[in-house]
Design a protein around this motif. Structure first.
Motif, mmCIF file in Angstrom:
data_model
loop_
_atom_site.group_PDB
_atom_site.id
_atom_site.type_symbol
_atom_site.label_atom_id
_atom_site.label_comp_id
_atom_site.label_asym_id
_atom_site.label_seq_id
_atom_site.Cartn_x
_atom_site.Cartn_y
_atom_site.Cartn_z
ATOM 1 N N GLY A 68 0.701 -1.074 -0.036
ATOM 2 C CA GLY A 68 -0.085 -0.046 -0.027
ATOM 3 C C GLY A 68 0.821 0.999 -0.040
ATOM 4 N N ALA A 69 0.138 2.330 -0.485
ATOM 5 C CA ALA A 69 1.054 3.552 -0.389
ATOM 6 C C ALA A 69 0.435 4.551 0.482
ATOM 7 N N GLY A 70 -0.428 4.136 1.402
ATOM 8 C CA GLY A 70 -0.805 5.161 2.516
ATOM 9 C C GLY A 70 -1.604 5.974 2.021
ATOM 10 N N LEU A 71 -2.508 6.046 1.316
ATOM 11 C CA LEU A 71 -3.523 7.015 0.488
ATOM 12 C C LEU A 71 -4.716 6.649 0.948
ATOM 13 N N GLY A 72 -5.201 5.179 1.055
ATOM 14 C CA GLY A 72 -6.441 4.786 1.665
ATOM 15 C C GLY A 72 -7.300 5.513 2.677
ATOM 16 N N LEU A 73 -6.664 5.968 3.760
ATOM 17 C CA LEU A 73 -7.317 6.656 4.842
ATOM 18 C C LEU A 73 -7.658 7.899 4.663
ATOM 19 N N PRO A 74 -6.424 8.586 4.095
ATOM 20 C CA PRO A 74 -6.667 10.214 3.591
ATOM 21 C C PRO A 74 -7.872 10.153 2.543
ATOM 22 N N ILE A 75 -7.833 9.408 1.569
ATOM 23 C CA ILE A 75 -9.075 9.621 0.620
ATOM 24 C C ILE A 75 -10.252 9.325 1.152
ATOM 25 N N THR A 76 -10.321 8.243 2.172
ATOM 26 C CA THR A 76 -11.517 7.851 2.725
ATOM 27 C C THR A 76 -12.002 9.217 3.544
ATOM 28 N N LYS A 77 -11.165 9.743 4.339
ATOM 29 C CA LYS A 77 -11.536 11.085 5.023
ATOM 30 C C LYS A 77 -12.012 11.997 4.324
ATOM 31 N N GLN A 78 -11.361 12.256 3.079
ATOM 32 C CA GLN A 78 -11.701 13.561 2.255
ATOM 33 C C GLN A 78 -13.359 13.094 1.787
ATOM 34 N N ILE A 79 -13.511 11.829 1.447
ATOM 35 C CA ILE A 79 -15.025 11.463 0.803
ATOM 36 C C ILE A 79 -15.909 11.751 1.900
ATOM 37 N N LEU A 80 -15.767 11.465 3.273
ATOM 38 C CA LEU A 80 -16.509 11.644 4.169
ATOM 39 C C LEU A 80 -16.911 13.298 4.527
ATOM 40 N N GLU A 81 -15.629 14.221 4.304
ATOM 41 C CA GLU A 81 -16.039 15.497 4.396
ATOM 42 C C GLU A 81 -16.627 16.057 3.349
ATOM 43 N N LEU A 82 -16.827 15.442 2.153
ATOM 44 C CA LEU A 82 -17.790 16.010 1.178
ATOM 45 C C LEU A 82 -19.022 15.690 1.456
ATOM 46 N N HIS A 83 -19.471 14.681 2.446
ATOM 47 C CA HIS A 83 -20.613 14.488 2.838
ATOM 48 C C HIS A 83 -21.052 15.020 4.154
ATOM 49 N N ASP A 84 -20.152 16.069 4.754
ATOM 50 C CA ASP A 84 -20.341 16.651 5.870
ATOM 51 C C ASP A 84 -20.368 15.630 7.053
ATOM 52 N N GLY A 85 -19.404 14.613 6.738
ATOM 53 C CA GLY A 85 -19.372 13.447 7.718
ATOM 54 C C GLY A 85 -17.929 13.332 8.492
ATOM 55 N N ASN A 86 -17.517 12.215 8.919
ATOM 56 C CA ASN A 86 -16.246 12.252 9.751
ATOM 57 C C ASN A 86 -16.048 11.041 9.993
ATOM 58 N N LEU A 87 -14.767 10.576 10.024
ATOM 59 C CA LEU A 87 -14.059 9.215 10.195
ATOM 60 C C LEU A 87 -13.450 9.177 11.587
ATOM 61 N N THR A 88 -13.756 8.382 12.504
ATOM 62 C CA THR A 88 -12.970 8.045 13.674
ATOM 63 C C THR A 88 -12.452 6.850 13.847
ATOM 64 N N VAL A 89 -11.511 6.700 14.848
ATOM 65 C CA VAL A 89 -10.742 5.418 15.045
ATOM 66 C C VAL A 89 -10.506 5.332 16.427
ATOM 67 N N GLU A 90 -10.729 3.925 16.969
ATOM 68 C CA GLU A 90 -10.129 3.459 18.224
ATOM 69 C C GLU A 90 -9.531 2.423 18.047
ATOM 70 N N SER A 91 -8.181 2.211 18.753
ATOM 71 C CA SER A 91 -7.367 1.363 18.448
ATOM 72 C C SER A 91 -6.444 0.932 19.784
ATOM 73 N N GLU A 92 -5.988 -0.311 19.887
ATOM 74 C CA GLU A 92 -5.016 -0.817 20.824
ATOM 75 C C GLU A 92 -4.065 -1.387 20.383
#
Length: 626
Positions: free
Chosen positions: A582-606
């Motif tokens: 991978g090139a590390g572009l999946g999450l940035p693109i996903t976040k941009q898509i959600l911002e176009l929908h006035d949405g958001n992307l959150t993450v919880e991880s351990e």
């Protein structure tokens, strides 16, 4: 002579007791005759015992007669009590043989009472009723508890069976007691009351959504959902109709999973004259059978998938039909009950009034916006131009800083395999070609992601919103990955929420966003792990959202990687430790898509335990904004 005469009187008394125990005159004559004749002589012990025996027999005879009289009185009382009970009462043996019953209308009408008593219930009752009764007798014998059950019985002269509620118990003598009550009228009354409450609730929901919504599509969608739910219809649609051209466009719809969706279809009616009656009379129009084919390709399609009867109901605003409801009433065939048709028309009238209010509100809003836009238009143009310039500069800087490294690796690998094709072993040429093709595909995907992230940075991505079933969208993406999950020995579970509202989203972009998150879960979860995908309605910042969560049991994310997680080309510790592609572009693109929908992307991880990525879409999108 005295002894002989005494013996004769004693024999008469004994014979009277033995032969006729209830005729006490002979006993008294025999007893007192002996006593009167021999009262002055000395009695022997045998004679005394004989007289005691006679006295005992006399007393027992009196008690026996009194017991018989009490038993007869008790039996008469019980019979009178049973006759006064309005329920049917039956007494059976444990083997199912009728011993007694109250002679009321019910089971006793199947046979005359004299033929009913003494027969096994399998000879008298219908097989299904006899089987239910026998099963409850067996359970009562096994548990000793009272058994309650229902059964249906078609009585002579009736067209529909009656419903009976029975209670079965065991008496102290081991007999089976059954009390049965006709509850048909009660159940009919309860069903009628429930249906009336259902009608009122249905109209109340339609009126409430009409009063609270400012969107025409939302009102029509709620109306479709409520009609389908209330009348258990497989498919209901709402359309805008152009009378001049005879075309209609489906803008809202409910359908069961086995039916093909028709929302968004635009069709032209072949038989305009037949359909025009709907606008002339402004009354419901019922079309059945082959006549459905006259509604164009869409009519033929719904006819082929099993629709045989469609009811069209107009929505009239200021004496003008602005929309038409189409309901597949094939399960009902026809609306024989006028109350059903009246309820549908009442709902259509309420929805029409809501649409009128929405239309007036939208007109006022448009006029207000036009006045404001005259002042703000130039300002916005300048702001957009400035933002585009800044975005272009930022995109160029990011590209020059990161792309050189990401492009160098596949180019180096391509040169390596080209050199192997030229100088390597001949028997390995096919594997070299396959490796080169794989590298080329990855290189192409990288170029496409670079172009896509650049379009987002420049603000050149346009979204096309359309009412979408989020559960269906998630299922489409998950189904495409099922084979890979099986190959990687991963357990995939999908938990869709019930009755999510339709969301107005760009279907392709939202599918891309879900795809990126699911792909990351697949890559970063080791073999044997679990991945869950679920949808729901959540609350955040005092606002309701539709959420899509993807949970994995993968390697997790370290705290130091969080600030840069959505930065293009950032890979983090997981990439270094596990060497995943991978090139590390999946999450940035996903976040941009959600911002176009006035949405958001959150993450919880351990770290070491997995991650949960959640897409948040605001409920404002659920109204179907075009």
């Amino acid at each position: 002579e005295a002894d002989f005469e005494k013996t004769t009187w004693l024999q008469k008394g004994i014979i009277s007791l033995v032969a006729v125990p209830l005729v006490l005159n002979d006993v008294l004559l025999g007893f007192f005759g002996v006593v009167s004749q021999y009262s002055e002589r000395q009695w022997s012990s045998g004679e005394v015992k004989l007289l005691e025996l006679l006295g005992s027999i006399f007393v027992n005879a009196l008690v026996h007669r009194q017991s018989i009289e009490q038993l007869r009185a008790s039996e008469a009382h019980n019979r009178a009590l049973l006759a006064a009970i309005p329920d049917l009462v039956f007494v059976l043996t444990q083997e199912g043989v009728f011993l007694n019953c109250t002679q009321k209308e019910g089971l006793t009408l199947l046979l005359p009472p004299e033929q009913f008593i003494g027969r096994h219930m399998a000879e008298v009752l219908p097989p299904d009723v006899a089987q239910i009764a026998q099963e409850n007798i067996d359970r009562a014998l096994e548990t000793g508890a009272v058994q309650c059950y229902e059964y249906e019985l078609l009585l002579p002269g009736d067209v529909t069976p009656r419903i009976y509620e029975a209670r079965l118990s065991l008496s102290s003598e081991g007999q089976v007691l059954v009390v049965s009550r006709d509850v048909t009228d009660y159940k009919d009354a309860v069903a009628a009351l429930q249906w009336r409450n259902h009608e009122l609730s249905f109209l109340n929901r339609v009126v409430l959504i009409g009063a609270s919504s400012t969107d025409v599509i939302e009102v029509l969608q709620v109306l479709c959902d409520e009609l389908a739910f209330t009348f258990e219809l497989p498919q209901v649609g709402a359309a805008f109709v152009d009378i001049e051209t005879g075309t209609f466009e489906i803008v809202a719809e409910y359908h069961i999973p086995s039916r093909l969706p028709i929302i968004g279809n635009r069709e032209q009616v072949q038989d305009v004259g037949e359909f025009m009656r709907l606008f002339d009379t402004q009354q419901p129009l019922h079309i059945t059978g082959q006549a459905l084919d006259k509604l164009g390709e869409l009519g033929c399609a719904v006819h082929q998938q099993g629709t045989e009867s469609v009811l069209f109901v107009p929505l009239v605003v200021r004496n003008k039909v602005i929309s038409v409801l189409g309901m597949d009433i094939t399960p009902m065939q026809t609306l024989d009950d006028p109350a059903d048709l009246m309820l549908i028309q009442s709902a259509a009238m309420a929805a029409a009034q809501a649409l009128e209010a929405v239309e007036l509100n939208q007109t006022l809003q448009r006029r207000a916006k036009n006045l404001e836009s005259l002042v703000e238009q130039r300002t916005k143009e300048l702001q957009v131009a400035l933002a585009q310039a800044k975005a272009a500069d930022l995109a160029k800087t990011r590209f020059l800083r990161s792309v050189s490294h990401e492009l160098r690796t596949p180019l180096t690998d391509m040169k390596l395999y080209l050199d192997l094709l030229e100088r390597g072993r001949g028997d390995r040429r096919q594997s070299y070609f396959e490796a080169l093709r794989h590298i080329t595909d990855d290189f192409q995907a990288l170029i496409e992601e670079l172009l896509e992230i650049s379009r987002f940075d420049l603000g050149n991505v346009q979204i096309h919103l359309w009412p979408t079933d989020i559960n269906q969208l998630v299922k489409l993406v998950v189904d495409a990955y099922r084979k890979q999950f099986v190959e990687h020995n991963l357990c995939l579970e999908v938990l869709p929420a019930q009755r999510l509202p339709l969301m107005s989203v760009d279907t392709k972009l939202m599918q891309r966003a879900i795809n990126n998150l699911l792909k990351n879960a697949l890559i970063y979860t080791p073999s044997g792990g679990d991945i869950s995908v679920y949808t729901d309605i959540g609350t955040r910042d005092e606002q309701e959202w539709v959420i899509i969560s993807i949970k994995d049991t993968g390697v997790g994310i370290s705290e130091e990687d969080y600030p840069l997680l959505f930065t293009p080309f950032f890979r983090g510790k997981a990439y270094e430790n596990h060497n995943v592609p991978g090139a590390g572009l999946g999450l940035p693109i996903t976040k941009q898509i959600l911002e176009l929908h006035d949405g958001n992307l959150t993450v919880e991880s351990e770290l070491g335990k997995g991650s949960v990525f959640t897409i948040w879409l605001p409920m404002t999108l659920s109204v179907g904004d075009p």
